[in-house]
Scaffold this motif. Structure first.
Motif, PDB file in Angstrom:
ATOM      1  N   VAL A 147       0.848  -1.192   0.000  1.00  0.00           N
ATOM      2  CA  VAL A 147       0.000   0.000   0.000  1.00  0.00           C
ATOM      3  C   VAL A 147       0.881   1.239   0.000  1.00  0.00           C
ATOM      4  CG1 VAL A 147      -2.055  -0.985   1.046  1.00  0.00           C
ATOM      5  CG2 VAL A 147      -0.174  -0.246   2.490  1.00  0.00           C
ATOM      6  N   LYS A 148       0.307   2.325  -0.467  1.00  0.00           N
ATOM      7  CA  LYS A 148       1.159   3.488  -0.714  1.00  0.00           C
ATOM      8  C   LYS A 148       1.322   4.446   0.468  1.00  0.00           C
ATOM      9  CE  LYS A 148       0.969   5.083  -4.905  1.00  0.00           C
ATOM     10  NZ  LYS A 148       0.319   5.751  -6.042  1.00  0.00           N
ATOM     11  N   PRO A 149       0.240   4.829   1.138  1.00  0.00           N
ATOM     12  CA  PRO A 149       0.473   5.768   2.247  1.00  0.00           C
ATOM     13  C   PRO A 149       1.206   5.084   3.398  1.00  0.00           C
ATOM     14  CG  PRO A 149      -1.836   5.758   1.560  1.00  0.00           C
ATOM     15  CD  PRO A 149      -1.177   4.564   0.931  1.00  0.00           C
TER      16      PRO A 149
ATOM     17  N   LEU B 281      -9.184  14.502   8.342  1.00  0.00           N
ATOM     18  CA  LEU B 281      -9.413  14.054   6.963  1.00  0.00           C
ATOM     19  C   LEU B 281     -10.819  14.476   6.559  1.00  0.00           C
ATOM     20  CD1 LEU B 281      -8.822  12.304   4.407  1.00  0.00           C
ATOM     21  CD2 LEU B 281      -9.583  10.316   5.716  1.00  0.00           C
ATOM     22  N   ALA B 282     -10.909  15.393   5.608  1.00  0.00           N
ATOM     23  CA  ALA B 282     -12.223  15.860   5.137  1.00  0.00           C
ATOM     24  C   ALA B 282     -12.598  15.021   3.920  1.00  0.00           C
ATOM     25  CB  ALA B 282     -12.163  17.349   4.845  1.00  0.00           C
TER      26      ALA B 282
ATOM     27  N   GLY C 159     -10.721  14.363   1.408  1.00  0.00           N
ATOM     28  CA  GLY C 159      -9.561  13.552   1.029  1.00  0.00           C
ATOM     29  C   GLY C 159      -9.070  13.749  -0.392  1.00  0.00           C
ATOM     30  N   GLN C 160      -9.622  14.743  -1.108  1.00  0.00           N
ATOM     31  CA  GLN C 160      -9.252  14.869  -2.517  1.00  0.00           C
ATOM     32  C   GLN C 160      -7.879  15.527  -2.700  1.00  0.00           C
ATOM     33  OE1 GLN C 160     -11.724  13.289  -4.854  1.00  0.00           O
ATOM     34  NE2 GLN C 160     -11.799  12.576  -2.739  1.00  0.00           N
TER      35      GLN C 160
ATOM     36  N   VAL D 214      -5.418  12.708   0.518  1.00  0.00           N
ATOM     37  CA  VAL D 214      -5.109  11.308   0.176  1.00  0.00           C
ATOM     38  C   VAL D 214      -4.018  11.216  -0.906  1.00  0.00           C
ATOM     39  CG1 VAL D 214      -6.033   9.099  -0.618  1.00  0.00           C
ATOM     40  CG2 VAL D 214      -7.331  10.462   1.018  1.00  0.00           C
ATOM     41  N   PRO D 215      -4.067  12.028  -1.975  1.00  0.00           N
ATOM     42  CA  PRO D 215      -2.937  11.993  -2.916  1.00  0.00           C
ATOM     43  C   PRO D 215      -1.606  12.345  -2.248  1.00  0.00           C
ATOM     44  CG  PRO D 215      -4.732  13.288  -3.854  1.00  0.00           C
ATOM     45  CD  PRO D 215      -5.148  12.895  -2.464  1.00  0.00           C
TER      46      PRO D 215
ATOM     47  N   LEU E 137      -0.778  11.816   0.806  1.00  0.00           N
ATOM     48  CA  LEU E 137      -0.356  10.649   1.591  1.00  0.00           C
ATOM     49  C   LEU E 137       0.147   9.542   0.672  1.00  0.00           C
ATOM     50  CD1 LEU E 137      -3.386  10.518   4.065  1.00  0.00           C
ATOM     51  CD2 LEU E 137      -1.023  11.042   4.707  1.00  0.00           C
TER      52      LEU E 137
ATOM     53  N   LEU F 267       1.462   9.775  -2.255  1.00  0.00           N
ATOM     54  CA  LEU F 267       2.758  10.129  -2.832  1.00  0.00           C
ATOM     55  C   LEU F 267       3.825  10.288  -1.746  1.00  0.00           C
ATOM     56  CD1 LEU F 267       1.396  12.774  -5.367  1.00  0.00           C
ATOM     57  CD2 LEU F 267       2.368  10.558  -5.971  1.00  0.00           C
TER      58      LEU F 267
ATOM     59  N   ILE G 161     -14.678  14.586  -8.181  1.00  0.00           N
ATOM     60  CA  ILE G 161     -13.911  15.210  -7.088  1.00  0.00           C
ATOM     61  C   ILE G 161     -14.856  16.015  -6.189  1.00  0.00           C
ATOM     62  CG2 ILE G 161     -12.107  16.934  -6.580  1.00  0.00           C
ATOM     63  CD1 ILE G 161     -10.847  14.523  -7.865  1.00  0.00           C
TER      64      ILE G 161
END
Lengths: 158, 295
Positions: free
Chosen positions: B8-10, B38-39, B41-42, B45-46, B48, B50, B112
């Motif tokens: 997983v990435k984050p 975290l609202a 996340g748009q 989340v990216p 996190l 990256l 989005i």
């Protein structure tokens, strides 16, 4: 590994699996629910390939964690056809050459389903705007735009 | 069947899903700068994914119903921080603040906006984002809660730098109070982006309100993408007030709006380009806003 249980409904079927909170909904659908129709392109919200419908609205499944989808109802591209018959949107994509390699197609088809639900008779400009959140590197988009026009027509005359 | 799991990435985090503002504040107070709300996340989340950022604790606000909603209160439009951008687009109440209706469709794409929130965008404070510029142009009041109570902060003090606001580690943006202007007002949002839905290279949100005699009684201009925060064009606003809409020299006023700015430079646009295009979009938007006010 602090995995926790996640339960939700996908395409009418109940799923319950365990995931770390950092696992995205997209990875969870593909790996734990074994629904690999949802594709992952950029994995940071730009390309739209992973679009699914959560509680009635189209969202990027790479920008949600699976744990956030607890209790929701999800539709993925696998849930659009009924008993092996393509949905009008899928049918129109085939008829109008709205795909070539097909990688981006699940995201487009799911987005268009959600879009036509909200706007059953869109103008061409509205279609172009609605498609702007999905990237396709093969078609040049013209076939996709025609597919949306055709699907809108088929669905309104149905 | 379960497929082999990919990495997983984050980075790992502990997930909290409070169901009230009080509970969210308690988690934030307990974990301090290790915790992040975290609202929609748009953006988070990216970042996190990256690994541009990481937090030990994420405090998901999506299960706090009291954070969503749009209502008129004391001459203001109060928008709950977790109100989805898509809900603002559809809200009849939000029509009282036309700048919201003009700016919101320019945020990302409809997928989005289905997830992205008003408070999330403002608290993220991207200098090229639309809603921070709307908040700044209108002198919105940001309602910020902490364990010791709630305070109102004016937008001009709220935006500190790129992705940086005056919200403390133990605080939470819970709502945005947008002033409602009279119906003798006109508004416009104009921006230049490489593609529809991309972050703007340069943009402007503006409003003008006419007085009884038909002259400009109030003007508000906020630029985006021109500095590390959205910026007010106070000199240009001052030059507009008192002027007759048909007599105002918009080219000159637009020059005033960008005069003291040193816009950022990146792969998509040089500083000089942003400066030049910035002046053009200000002139264009002001013309649209005046037409809107006089019709």
């Amino acid at each position: 590994m602090n995995e926790q249980a996640v339960s939700f409904t996908v395409n009418g079927e109940a799923h319950r699996h365990f995931a770390e909170p950092r696992k995205t909904l997209a990875d969870f659908l593909r790996e734990d629910c074994a629904l690999t129709g949802t594709h992952l392109g950029c994995e940071h919200g730009v390309c739209g390939a992973c679009t699914v419908i959560v509680d009635g609205v189209a969202v990027r499944s790479c920008l949600m964690f699976a744990v956030q989808a607890e209790g929701t109802e999800i539709t993925t591209v696998e849930g659009l056809a009924t008993d092996g018959t393509l949905s009008p949107v899928q049918e129109a994509f085939r008829e109008e050459h709205g795909l070539q390699c097909g990688f981006c197609t699940p995201g487009f088809v799911v987005s268009v389903h959600a879009f036509l639900e909200q706007n059953p008779s869109p103008t061409r400009q509205e279609i172009v705007e609605a498609l702007s959140g999905n990237l396709c590197r093969c078609t040049g988009y013209q076939g996709i735009i025609r597919a949306v026009e055709r699907a809108a027509k088929t669905m309104s005359s149905a | 069947m379960r497929l082999p799991s990919r990495p997983v990435k984050p980075a790992p985090f502990e997930y909290h899903a409070p169901e009230s503002i009080a509970d969210a504040l308690a988690v934030l107070a307990e974990h301090g700068d290790e915790a992040k709300p975290l609202a929609g996340g748009q953006s988070l989340v990216p970042m996190l994914a990256l690994r541009l950022t990481r937090f030990g604790h994420l405090v998901d606000l999506n299960r706090v119903p009291e954070l969503s909603g749009v209502e008129r209160k004391n001459g203001m439009l109060v928008v709950g921080a977790m109100t989805r951008q898509a809900a603002v687009e559809r809200s009849e109440a939000a029509a009282a603040v036309p700048l919201l209706g003009l700016a919101t469709p320019l945020i990302g794409h409809f997928q989005i906006r289905n997830r992205g929130t008003v408070g999330g965008s403002i608290a993220h404070a991207d200098p090229a984002a639309e809603l921070p510029a709307v908040a700044l142009a209108l002198d919105a009041q940001l309602e910020i809660a902490s364990p010791s109570g709630t305070r109102l902060e004016s937008a001009s003090d709220f935006f500190v730098g790129t992705w940086t606001t005056s919200v403390g580690d133990e605080e939470l943006l819970v709502g945005v109070h947008f002033p409602v202007w009279s119906d003798r007002s006109g508004f416009a949002v104009d921006e230049v982006a490489r593609r529809l839905g991309d972050f703007a290279l340069v943009g402007v949100t503006c409003g003008v309100e006419l007085d009884e005699s038909g002259n400009i009684g109030r003007a508000a201009i906020a630029l985006l993408g021109m500095a590390s925060t959205p910026v007010r064009a106070s000199a240009a606003e001052a030059a507009l007030v008192g002027a007759n809409p048909s007599a105002a020299d918009l080219t000159e006023i637009a020059q005033l709006a960008v005069a003291n700015l040193d816009p950022p430079e990146d792969i998509h646009a040089s500083s000089a380009y942003r400066h030049s295009v910035g002046a053009h979009v200000v002139a264009r938007a002001l013309a649209t806003a005046m037409e809107d006010a006089t019709k």
